[in-house]
Design a protein around this motif. Structure first.
Motif, PDB file in Angstrom:
ATOM      1  N   ARG A  35       0.837  -1.203   0.000  1.00  0.00           N
ATOM      2  CA  ARG A  35       0.000   0.000   0.000  1.00  0.00           C
ATOM      3  C   ARG A  35       0.870   1.250   0.000  1.00  0.00           C
ATOM      4  O   ARG A  35       0.638   2.187  -0.764  1.00  0.00           O
ATOM      5  N   LEU A  36       1.885   1.250   0.879  1.00  0.00           N
ATOM      6  CA  LEU A  36       2.784   2.394   0.962  1.00  0.00           C
ATOM      7  C   LEU A  36       3.527   2.586  -0.366  1.00  0.00           C
ATOM      8  O   LEU A  36       3.654   3.712  -0.858  1.00  0.00           O
ATOM      9  N   ALA A  37       3.985   1.494  -0.967  1.00  0.00           N
ATOM     10  CA  ALA A  37       4.692   1.578  -2.245  1.00  0.00           C
ATOM     11  C   ALA A  37       3.784   2.145  -3.335  1.00  0.00           C
ATOM     12  O   ALA A  37       4.209   2.984  -4.134  1.00  0.00           O
ATOM     13  N   ALA A  38       2.541   1.711  -3.368  1.00  0.00           N
ATOM     14  CA  ALA A  38       1.597   2.217  -4.372  1.00  0.00           C
ATOM     15  C   ALA A  38       1.344   3.708  -4.171  1.00  0.00           C
ATOM     16  O   ALA A  38       1.320   4.481  -5.138  1.00  0.00           O
ATOM     17  N   GLU A  39       1.181   4.126  -2.926  1.00  0.00           N
ATOM     18  CA  GLU A  39       0.950   5.544  -2.637  1.00  0.00           C
ATOM     19  C   GLU A  39       2.191   6.387  -2.941  1.00  0.00           C
ATOM     20  O   GLU A  39       2.076   7.494  -3.469  1.00  0.00           O
ATOM     21  N   LEU A  40       3.380   5.864  -2.618  1.00  0.00           N
ATOM     22  CA  LEU A  40       4.624   6.573  -2.896  1.00  0.00           C
ATOM     23  C   LEU A  40       4.806   6.752  -4.402  1.00  0.00           C
ATOM     24  O   LEU A  40       5.130   7.836  -4.878  1.00  0.00           O
ATOM     25  N   ARG A  41       4.572   5.691  -5.174  1.00  0.00           N
ATOM     26  CA  ARG A  41       4.694   5.770  -6.627  1.00  0.00           C
ATOM     27  C   ARG A  41       3.723   6.789  -7.195  1.00  0.00           C
ATOM     28  O   ARG A  41       4.081   7.617  -8.032  1.00  0.00           O
ATOM     29  N   THR A  42       2.499   6.789  -6.711  1.00  0.00           N
ATOM     30  CA  THR A  42       1.490   7.738  -7.181  1.00  0.00           C
ATOM     31  C   THR A  42       1.895   9.176  -6.842  1.00  0.00           C
ATOM     32  O   THR A  42       1.796  10.070  -7.686  1.00  0.00           O
ATOM     33  N   SER A  43       2.362   9.389  -5.624  1.00  0.00           N
ATOM     34  CA  SER A  43       2.770  10.742  -5.209  1.00  0.00           C
ATOM     35  C   SER A  43       3.967  11.253  -6.000  1.00  0.00           C
ATOM     36  O   SER A  43       3.973  12.397  -6.458  1.00  0.00           O
ATOM     37  N   ILE A  44       4.969  10.407  -6.174  1.00  0.00           N
ATOM     38  CA  ILE A  44       6.155  10.842  -6.917  1.00  0.00           C
ATOM     39  C   ILE A  44       5.799  11.089  -8.381  1.00  0.00           C
ATOM     40  O   ILE A  44       6.244  12.077  -8.976  1.00  0.00           O
ATOM     41  N   SER A  45       4.983  10.227  -8.949  1.00  0.00           N
ATOM     42  CA  SER A  45       4.552  10.423 -10.343  1.00  0.00           C
ATOM     43  C   SER A  45       3.806  11.739 -10.505  1.00  0.00           C
ATOM     44  O   SER A  45       4.024  12.472 -11.474  1.00  0.00           O
ATOM     45  N   ALA A  46       2.917  12.046  -9.564  1.00  0.00           N
ATOM     46  CA  ALA A  46       2.163  13.300  -9.635  1.00  0.00           C
ATOM     47  C   ALA A  46       3.098  14.505  -9.515  1.00  0.00           C
ATOM     48  O   ALA A  46       2.938  15.503 -10.223  1.00  0.00           O
ATOM     49  N   LEU A  47       4.094  14.407  -8.642  1.00  0.00           N
ATOM     50  CA  LEU A  47       5.066  15.489  -8.475  1.00  0.00           C
ATOM     51  C   LEU A  47       5.854  15.710  -9.768  1.00  0.00           C
ATOM     52  O   LEU A  47       6.021  16.848 -10.222  1.00  0.00           O
ATOM     53  N   VAL A  48       6.300  14.627 -10.388  1.00  0.00           N
ATOM     54  CA  VAL A  48       7.053  14.729 -11.638  1.00  0.00           C
ATOM     55  C   VAL A  48       6.180  15.323 -12.739  1.00  0.00           C
ATOM     56  O   VAL A  48       6.599  16.238 -13.456  1.00  0.00           O
ATOM     57  N   ARG A  49       4.952  14.818 -12.878  1.00  0.00           N
ATOM     58  CA  ARG A  49       4.055  15.329 -13.931  1.00  0.00           C
ATOM     59  C   ARG A  49       3.729  16.800 -13.715  1.00  0.00           C
ATOM     60  O   ARG A  49       3.648  17.572 -14.672  1.00  0.00           O
ATOM     61  N   ALA A  50       3.548  17.225 -12.482  1.00  0.00           N
ATOM     62  CA  ALA A  50       3.207  18.621 -12.192  1.00  0.00           C
ATOM     63  C   ALA A  50       4.356  19.559 -12.558  1.00  0.00           C
ATOM     64  O   ALA A  50       4.127  20.697 -12.969  1.00  0.00           O
ATOM     65  N   GLY A  51       5.584  19.093 -12.437  1.00  0.00           N
ATOM     66  CA  GLY A  51       6.725  19.940 -12.745  1.00  0.00           C
ATOM     67  C   GLY A  51       7.106  19.963 -14.214  1.00  0.00           C
ATOM     68  O   GLY A  51       7.704  20.925 -14.692  1.00  0.00           O
ATOM     69  N   ARG A  52       6.771  18.925 -14.955  1.00  0.00           N
ATOM     70  CA  ARG A  52       7.212  18.823 -16.355  1.00  0.00           C
ATOM     71  C   ARG A  52       6.833  20.002 -17.241  1.00  0.00           C
ATOM     72  O   ARG A  52       7.662  20.434 -18.045  1.00  0.00           O
ATOM     73  N   PRO A  53       5.628  20.547 -17.144  1.00  0.00           N
ATOM     74  CA  PRO A  53       5.307  21.672 -18.032  1.00  0.00           C
ATOM     75  C   PRO A  53       6.205  22.887 -17.835  1.00  0.00           C
ATOM     76  O   PRO A  53       6.287  23.739 -18.701  1.00  0.00           O
ATOM     77  N   HIS A  54       6.889  22.952 -16.714  1.00  0.00           N
ATOM     78  CA  HIS A  54       7.749  24.090 -16.406  1.00  0.00           C
ATOM     79  C   HIS A  54       9.206  23.860 -16.814  1.00  0.00           C
ATOM     80  O   HIS A  54      10.003  24.788 -16.762  1.00  0.00           O
ATOM     81  N   ASP A  55       9.548  22.619 -17.193  1.00  0.00           N
ATOM     82  CA  ASP A  55      10.928  22.318 -17.581  1.00  0.00           C
ATOM     83  C   ASP A  55      11.299  23.065 -18.854  1.00  0.00           C
ATOM     84  O   ASP A  55      10.473  23.246 -19.745  1.00  0.00           O
ATOM     85  N   ARG A  56      12.531  23.477 -18.932  1.00  0.00           N
ATOM     86  CA  ARG A  56      13.038  24.161 -20.127  1.00  0.00           C
ATOM     87  C   ARG A  56      13.400  23.153 -21.213  1.00  0.00           C
ATOM     88  O   ARG A  56      13.311  23.454 -22.384  1.00  0.00           O
ATOM     89  N   LEU A  57      13.859  21.977 -20.805  1.00  0.00           N
ATOM     90  CA  LEU A  57      14.272  20.934 -21.732  1.00  0.00           C
ATOM     91  C   LEU A  57      13.292  19.766 -21.689  1.00  0.00           C
ATOM     92  O   LEU A  57      12.714  19.489 -20.640  1.00  0.00           O
ATOM     93  N   ALA A  58      13.161  19.079 -22.801  1.00  0.00           N
ATOM     94  CA  ALA A  58      12.357  17.856 -22.833  1.00  0.00           C
ATOM     95  C   ALA A  58      13.054  16.803 -21.967  1.00  0.00           C
ATOM     96  O   ALA A  58      14.277  16.847 -21.784  1.00  0.00           O
ATOM     97  N   PRO A  59      12.312  15.833 -21.431  1.00  0.00           N
ATOM     98  CA  PRO A  59      12.905  14.856 -20.510  1.00  0.00           C
ATOM     99  C   PRO A  59      14.090  14.072 -21.074  1.00  0.00           C
ATOM    100  O   PRO A  59      15.086  13.886 -20.384  1.00  0.00           O
ATOM    101  N   ILE A  60      14.019  13.615 -22.305  1.00  0.00           N
ATOM    102  CA  ILE A  60      15.098  12.789 -22.847  1.00  0.00           C
ATOM    103  C   ILE A  60      16.385  13.596 -23.032  1.00  0.00           C
ATOM    104  O   ILE A  60      17.435  13.199 -22.517  1.00  0.00           O
ATOM    105  N   PRO A  61      16.352  14.740 -23.719  1.00  0.00           N
ATOM    106  CA  PRO A  61      17.593  15.530 -23.808  1.00  0.00           C
ATOM    107  C   PRO A  61      18.116  15.962 -22.437  1.00  0.00           C
ATOM    108  O   PRO A  61      19.333  15.962 -22.209  1.00  0.00           O
ATOM    109  N   ALA A  62      17.230  16.306 -21.519  1.00  0.00           N
ATOM    110  CA  ALA A  62      17.665  16.712 -20.177  1.00  0.00           C
ATOM    111  C   ALA A  62      18.397  15.573 -19.484  1.00  0.00           C
ATOM    112  O   ALA A  62      19.420  15.794 -18.823  1.00  0.00           O
TER     113      ALA A  62
END
Length: 171
Positions: A19-46
């Motif tokens: 349960r904790l692993a599922a919640e941690l994965r969901t939280s980290i994924s949401a954090l990453v997705r929320a920040g991506r629109p603000h990145d200057r570089l695309a994920p692969i080149p970065a």
């Protein structure tokens, strides 16, 4: 629109660690997705620029292996970054058939600006959403996340989890 999580819903029948692993994965994924629109570089080149910055010069084959992608896939990214002036290819010291990729000043500036953007974004979000005691609690949790990452193994083919490279799911 929120995307449904592929994990089964956490409930009493699911072990606590799962349960904790599922919640941690969901939280980290949401954090990453929320920040991506603000990145200057695309994920692969970065990710490529970050690897070269943190680990030093590498060949295209080494970069591909570190990310678990085909050489041709990495070669296309390397070509794009070289044409943009972010990388330079020089002779390999031991094998004349190979080229060693090195960050240019422009490439280093691009990855540093991207990191700075992400750090600033996270700092503003931390300040706006967490009080001082919550920030301290989060700071105390970071070594725990590092230990979990170490248990999983290095994500980039080298380097300790504590060097906190980019979180990227581009590949």
């Amino acid at each position: 629109m929120a995307h449904p999580s592929p994990e089964p819903p956490a409930g009493p029948e699911q072990p606590a660690a799962e349960r904790l692993a599922a919640e941690l994965r969901t939280s980290i994924s949401a954090l990453v997705r929320a920040g991506r629109p603000h990145d200057r570089l695309a994920p692969i080149p970065a990710t490529v620029l970050d690897l070269l910055d943190r680990q030093g010069p590498m060949t295209t084959a080494e970069l591909a292996a570190s990310r678990g992608v085909r050489h041709q896939t990495m070669a296309a990214t390397v070509k794009e970054l070289t044409e943009a002036g972010h990388l330079t290819a020089g002779p390999h010291p031991d094998d004349a058939r190979k080229k060693v990729l090195t960050l240019t000043a422009r490439g280093r500036g691009a990855i540093e600006a991207d990191r700075g953007q992400r750090v600033g974004l996270l700092a503003r979000a931390l300040t706006a959403s967490l009080d001082a005691s919550e920030q301290l609690l989060l700071a105390r949790a970071l070594p725990l996340l590092d230990r979990i990452a170490a248990e999983l193994g290095p994500a980039d083919g080298g380097g300790a989890p504590a060097d906190r490279g980019p979180i990227s799911g581009g590949w």
